[in-house]
Scaffold this active site. Sequence first.
Site, PDB file in Angstrom:
ATOM      1  N   ALA A  73       0.445   9.493   0.978  1.00  0.00           N
ATOM      2  CA  ALA A  73       1.387   8.379   1.145  1.00  0.00           C
ATOM      3  C   ALA A  73       1.207   7.342   0.043  1.00  0.00           C
ATOM      4  O   ALA A  73       0.140   7.241  -0.568  1.00  0.00           O
ATOM      5  CB  ALA A  73       1.189   7.732   2.515  1.00  0.00           C
ATOM      6  N   ASP A  74       2.256   6.572  -0.177  1.00  0.00           N
ATOM      7  CA  ASP A  74       2.172   5.438  -1.094  1.00  0.00           C
ATOM      8  C   ASP A  74       3.017   4.309  -0.534  1.00  0.00           C
ATOM      9  O   ASP A  74       4.146   4.531  -0.087  1.00  0.00           O
ATOM     10  CB  ASP A  74       2.673   5.807  -2.495  1.00  0.00           C
ATOM     11  CG  ASP A  74       2.460   4.670  -3.469  1.00  0.00           C
ATOM     12  OD1 ASP A  74       1.288   4.367  -3.771  1.00  0.00           O
ATOM     13  OD2 ASP A  74       3.453   4.062  -3.907  1.00  0.00           O
ATOM     14  N   THR A  75       2.451   3.113  -0.543  1.00  0.00           N
ATOM     15  CA  THR A  75       3.145   1.934  -0.021  1.00  0.00           C
ATOM     16  C   THR A  75       3.330   0.923  -1.139  1.00  0.00           C
ATOM     17  O   THR A  75       2.397   0.655  -1.894  1.00  0.00           O
ATOM     18  CB  THR A  75       2.332   1.286   1.120  1.00  0.00           C
ATOM     19  OG1 THR A  75       2.120   2.252   2.152  1.00  0.00           O
ATOM     20  CG2 THR A  75       3.080   0.088   1.711  1.00  0.00           C
TER      21      THR A  75
END
Length: 203
Positions: A73-75
Amino acid sequence: MEFKTTKPLILASASPRRKELLSLIGVPFEVKTMEVDENSIYGGSASELVCNIAMEKGLAVAERNQHAIVISADTMVFIDDEPLGKPQSAEMAKRYLRRLSGRTHTVITGVAIYFEDICSVFFEKTKVTFYQLSDEWIDSYVASGDCFDKAGGYGIQTAGALMVEHINGDYNNVVGLPVAELYRELKNLQLIEWKSAGARHDH
């Protein structure tokens, strides 16, 4: 409520916040990560950018663990369509917070699920509105060190919560992993099931 995944589960993220959120699903998993140069990755839109970074984070781990389901994931925080990543210095963090002060920004998390040579990707958006922040508050918050290693220079699950007037969307998405949507994606892909429901297949 007890679930089981159809294959071993790997989280391709060193984030303690993502680890904590993934554990809410209640299935065992291990953490394996590979270094990625996020600055070399591009996207045609904000959501495409975070999805591309999420895919890149999980790709090398998935290639080395083809027996498993790999989640990465990447935020990122966006304001005026500009990404605010993790601040590299106190001055950068202060600039970020001055821009976010009194305004609404968007937090987007891209999530990649690798399994059986397939990569399924989705993203979640949450709108976050900040109170007006004084320079004194910004200086004190940055001095606390809570701004580092967090997109946009704040943590909503720590003292950064005191800056938030309201949010519209998934709170966990702002923390770093939209775990409710992730569970639904795993279910739609038939990668997770009730433990009791799967018992008859064990023989």
